[in-house]
Motif scaffolding. Structure first.
Motif, PDB file in Angstrom:
ATOM      1  N   GLY A 199       4.316   8.292   1.748  1.00 46.82           N
ATOM      2  CA  GLY A 199       5.062   9.486   1.459  1.00 46.82           C
ATOM      3  C   GLY A 199       5.123  10.465   1.972  1.00 46.82           C
ATOM      4  N   GLY A 200       6.386  11.818   1.385  1.00 44.08           N
ATOM      5  CA  GLY A 200       6.515  13.238   2.604  1.00 44.08           C
ATOM      6  C   GLY A 200       6.174  14.384   2.046  1.00 44.08           C
ATOM      7  N   GLY A 201       5.446  14.160   0.895  1.00 42.64           N
ATOM      8  CA  GLY A 201       4.732  15.771   0.319  1.00 42.64           C
ATOM      9  C   GLY A 201       4.035  16.686   0.822  1.00 42.64           C
ATOM     10  N   ASN A 202       3.677  15.330   2.935  1.00 40.13           N
ATOM     11  CA  ASN A 202       2.660  16.585   3.542  1.00 40.13           C
ATOM     12  C   ASN A 202       3.688  17.661   3.935  1.00 40.13           C
ATOM     13  N   GLY A 231      11.426   6.296   1.646  1.00 40.11           N
ATOM     14  CA  GLY A 231      11.481   6.114  -0.109  1.00 40.11           C
ATOM     15  C   GLY A 231      12.912   5.225  -0.703  1.00 40.11           C
ATOM     16  N   THR A 232      13.688   5.567  -1.304  1.00 43.59           N
ATOM     17  CA  THR A 232      14.491   4.770  -1.542  1.00 43.59           C
ATOM     18  C   THR A 232      15.643   4.552  -1.116  1.00 43.59           C
ATOM     19  N   GLY A 233      16.225   5.992  -0.074  1.00 48.13           N
ATOM     20  CA  GLY A 233      17.535   5.814   0.159  1.00 48.13           C
ATOM     21  C   GLY A 233      18.115   7.125  -0.753  1.00 48.13           C
ATOM     22  N   ASN A 234      18.037   7.482  -1.904  1.00 43.81           N
ATOM     23  CA  ASN A 234      18.835   7.971  -2.828  1.00 43.81           C
ATOM     24  C   ASN A 234      17.377   9.115  -3.526  1.00 43.81           C
ATOM     25  N   PRO A 235      17.933  10.355  -3.325  1.00 46.76           N
ATOM     26  CA  PRO A 235      18.076  11.934  -4.095  1.00 46.76           C
ATOM     27  C   PRO A 235      17.751  11.429  -5.292  1.00 46.76           C
ATOM     28  N   THR A 257      11.372   8.951  -5.746  1.00 46.69           N
ATOM     29  CA  THR A 257       9.877   9.338  -5.123  1.00 46.69           C
ATOM     30  C   THR A 257       9.633   8.508  -4.902  1.00 46.69           C
ATOM     31  N   THR A 258       9.105   7.997  -3.604  1.00 50.06           N
ATOM     32  CA  THR A 258       8.845   7.297  -2.581  1.00 50.06           C
ATOM     33  C   THR A 258       7.085   6.035  -3.404  1.00 50.06           C
ATOM     34  N   ASP A 259       6.749   7.242  -4.927  1.00 50.53           N
ATOM     35  CA  ASP A 259       6.299   6.019  -6.023  1.00 50.53           C
ATOM     36  C   ASP A 259       7.416   5.281  -6.064  1.00 50.53           C
ATOM     37  N   LEU A 300       0.748  -1.595  -0.100  1.00 47.40           N
ATOM     38  CA  LEU A 300       0.234   0.266   0.082  1.00 47.40           C
ATOM     39  C   LEU A 300       0.337   1.554   0.087  1.00 47.40           C
ATOM     40  N   LYS A 301       0.906   2.134  -1.319  1.00 45.49           N
ATOM     41  CA  LYS A 301       1.394   4.084  -0.766  1.00 45.49           C
ATOM     42  C   LYS A 301       0.578   4.228  -0.536  1.00 45.49           C
ATOM     43  N   ILE A 302       0.705   5.430   0.245  1.00 44.52           N
ATOM     44  CA  ILE A 302      -0.049   6.544   0.855  1.00 44.52           C
ATOM     45  C   ILE A 302       0.665   7.511   0.475  1.00 44.52           C
ATOM     46  N   SER A 303       0.424   8.870   0.160  1.00 42.12           N
ATOM     47  CA  SER A 303       0.840  10.108  -0.595  1.00 42.12           C
ATOM     48  C   SER A 303       1.107  10.623   0.328  1.00 42.12           C
ATOM     49  N   GLY A 304       1.431  11.347   1.057  1.00 42.35           N
ATOM     50  CA  GLY A 304       1.559  13.099   1.860  1.00 42.35           C
ATOM     51  C   GLY A 304       0.371  13.152   1.822  1.00 42.35           C
ATOM     52  N   GLU A 305      -0.009  13.177   0.318  1.00 43.58           N
ATOM     53  CA  GLU A 305      -1.399  14.537   0.017  1.00 43.58           C
ATOM     54  C   GLU A 305      -1.770  13.644   1.039  1.00 43.58           C
ATOM     55  N   ILE A 357       7.644  17.262   3.119  1.00 44.98           N
ATOM     56  CA  ILE A 357       8.626  18.613   2.345  1.00 44.98           C
ATOM     57  C   ILE A 357       8.270  17.482   0.813  1.00 44.98           C
ATOM     58  N   ARG A 358       8.659  18.556   0.561  1.00 45.60           N
ATOM     59  CA  ARG A 358       8.941  17.671  -1.219  1.00 45.60           C
ATOM     60  C   ARG A 358      10.410  18.887  -1.988  1.00 45.60           C
ATOM     61  N   GLY A 359      10.941  18.097  -1.935  1.00 45.38           N
ATOM     62  CA  GLY A 359      11.817  18.264  -2.294  1.00 45.38           C
ATOM     63  C   GLY A 359      13.051  19.339  -3.755  1.00 45.38           C
ATOM     64  N   ALA A 360      11.378  19.000  -4.702  1.00 42.49           N
ATOM     65  CA  ALA A 360      11.641  20.434  -6.258  1.00 42.49           C
ATOM     66  C   ALA A 360      11.533  21.127  -5.078  1.00 42.49           C
ATOM     67  N   ALA A 376      17.769  18.531  -0.739  1.00 37.65           N
ATOM     68  CA  ALA A 376      16.285  18.863  -0.077  1.00 37.65           C
ATOM     69  C   ALA A 376      15.644  17.757  -0.256  1.00 37.65           C
ATOM     70  N   ASP A 377      16.187  16.593  -0.826  1.00 38.19           N
ATOM     71  CA  ASP A 377      15.757  15.343  -0.931  1.00 38.19           C
ATOM     72  C   ASP A 377      16.128  14.597   0.150  1.00 38.19           C
ATOM     73  N   TYR A 378      16.841  14.726   0.868  1.00 35.50           N
ATOM     74  CA  TYR A 378      16.681  14.067   1.926  1.00 35.50           C
ATOM     75  C   TYR A 378      15.996  14.682   3.027  1.00 35.50           C
TER      76      TYR A 378
HETATM   77  N1  UDP Z   1      12.289  11.275  -1.789  1.00 29.30           N
HETATM   78  C1  UDP Z   1      13.119  11.439  -2.327  1.00 29.30           C
HETATM   79  N2  UDP Z   1      13.717   9.972  -2.675  1.00 29.30           N
HETATM   80  C2  UDP Z   1      12.980   8.506  -2.215  1.00 29.30           C
HETATM   81  C3  UDP Z   1      11.586   8.843  -2.221  1.00 29.30           C
HETATM   82  C4  UDP Z   1      11.765  10.529  -1.609  1.00 29.30           C
HETATM   83  O1  UDP Z   1      14.988  11.916  -2.487  1.00 29.30           O
HETATM   84  O2  UDP Z   1      12.909   7.903  -2.764  1.00 29.30           O
HETATM   85  C5  UDP Z   1      12.375  12.863  -1.184  1.00 29.30           C
HETATM   86  C6  UDP Z   1      11.883  14.333  -2.256  1.00 29.30           C
HETATM   87  O3  UDP Z   1      12.185  14.971  -2.367  1.00 29.30           O
HETATM   88  C7  UDP Z   1      10.387  14.156  -2.254  1.00 29.30           C
HETATM   89  C8  UDP Z   1      10.154  13.253  -0.911  1.00 29.30           C
HETATM   90  O4  UDP Z   1      10.781  12.552  -0.635  1.00 29.30           O
HETATM   91  O5  UDP Z   1      10.265  14.890  -2.653  1.00 29.30           O
HETATM   92  C9  UDP Z   1       8.774  13.103  -0.447  1.00 29.30           C
HETATM   93  O6  UDP Z   1       8.577  12.200  -1.457  1.00 29.30           O
HETATM   94  P1  UDP Z   1       6.394  12.000  -2.002  1.00 29.30           P
HETATM   95  O7  UDP Z   1       7.249  13.491  -3.140  1.00 29.30           O
HETATM   96  O8  UDP Z   1       7.384  11.175  -3.544  1.00 29.30           O
HETATM   97  O9  UDP Z   1       6.142  11.936  -1.408  1.00 29.30           O
HETATM   98  P2  UDP Z   1       4.422  11.814  -2.128  1.00 29.30           P
HETATM   99  O10 UDP Z   1       4.324  11.964  -3.030  1.00 29.30           O
HETATM  100  O11 UDP Z   1       4.040  10.236  -1.907  1.00 29.30           O
HETATM  101  O12 UDP Z   1       3.775  12.599  -0.457  1.00 29.30           O
END
Ligand code: UDP
Length: 238
Positions: free
Chosen positions: A53-56, A134-138, A141-143, A11-16, A58-61, A73-75
């Motif tokens: 996820g973590g977008g709720n 996530g994958t541990g790499n900048p 994404t968590t998808d 199950l993937k749960i997004s930050g949104e 921080i979103r790296g981009a 930012a991605d970390y």
């Molecule tokens: N992220 C990353 N590597 C990963 C997974 C996540 O760098 O393997 C960072 C990236 O900055 C991303 C943030 O973590 O914007 C939050 O993850 P994501 O946007 O995928 O979350 P969601 O959209 O599901 O809320």
């Protein structure tokens, strides 16, 4: 009793989703509801792993545009997923659901490091495994993490929980009257139409390894159980 059609799901749960009705932050009510549903399917004997996820938070981009270098930012984004994961773990455990939290970044006081074989043992013992960072790499994404972990643990399907019914040709919240819903799509259609369901790396991984993705409204009660029992809910990409 109805029989589940899947033995193991991711199950993937997004930050949104986690932010509920707020602009950002964590809605504990949403986590409570999802935890109830996860408990329900665990009791049916289905193995469950979760990628948060973590977008709720921080979103790296987005923060990279404001002057923080992209990798940092991605970390920060990955650390945000750990915050969400700790919250979800607590709520699951409070409901008597046994869990383990595994992180792709080492943060030993908080989570176990992700080790595939260990994750498999936890799942075999009936624990809900939450994958954080996530994958541990900048630059990922968590998808993509969801696709990767699904393959690693032998999940038969990825359930991607969103705030809307499934995949549409345009944002149904912005265009409620003239957006078209797709009950099913091929991986190629999802990629070529650039439907913003999941990033292309995640969809390509699922395509290459034949893992179906079901995009569904996780805020509608019982949807996870209905999917697990084989009902047509949301959009299936396969
Ligand atoms: N992220 C990353 N590597 C990963 C997974 C996540 O760098 O393997 C960072 C990236 O900055 C991303 C943030 O973590 O914007 C939050 O993850 P994501 O946007 O995928 O979350 P969601 O959209 O599901 O809320």
């Amino acid at each position: 009793m109805d029989k589940p059609i899947y033995k193991r799901i991711l199950l993937k749960i997004s930050g949104e989703v986690l932010q509920g009705e707020r602009d950002c932050g964590i809605s504990l009510d949403v986590l409570e509801d999802i935890a109830d549903e996860v408990g329900g399917i665990r009791r049916m004997g289905v193995d469950v792993a979760v990628v948060v996820g973590g977008g709720n938070l921080i979103r790296g981009a987005i923060i990279a545009e404001k002057g923080i270098d992209r990798a940092s930012a991605d970390y920060m984004g990955m650390l945000a997923t750990i915050i969400n994961a700790v919250a979800f773990q607590n709520i699951l455990e409070a409901k008597g659901i046994s869990t383990r939290l595994m992180s792709a970044l080492e943060i030993r006081q908080v989570a176990e490091p992700f080790i595939r074989r260990r994750a498999l043992r936890h799942i075999e013992k009936g624990r809900v495994v939450i994958f954080a960072a996530g994958t541990g790499n900048p630059y990922f994404t968590t998808d993509t993490a969801a696709a990767l972990r699904a393959m690693e643990i032998g999940s038969e399907v990825i359930l991607k929980g969103t705030k809307v019914k499934g995949v549409f040709d345009r944002d149904p919240e912005l265009y409620p009257l003239d957006s078209q819903f797709f009950p099913q799509l091929t991986y190629i259609e999802a990629l070529e139409r650039n439907l913003k369901v999941m990033d292309s790396t995640a969809i390509s991984l699922c395509r290459d390894h034949g893992i179906p993705i079901i995009v569904f409204n996780i805020r509608e009660r019982d949807n996870i159980r209905r999917i697990v029992l084989g009902e047509k809910v949301g959009t299936i990409i396969r």
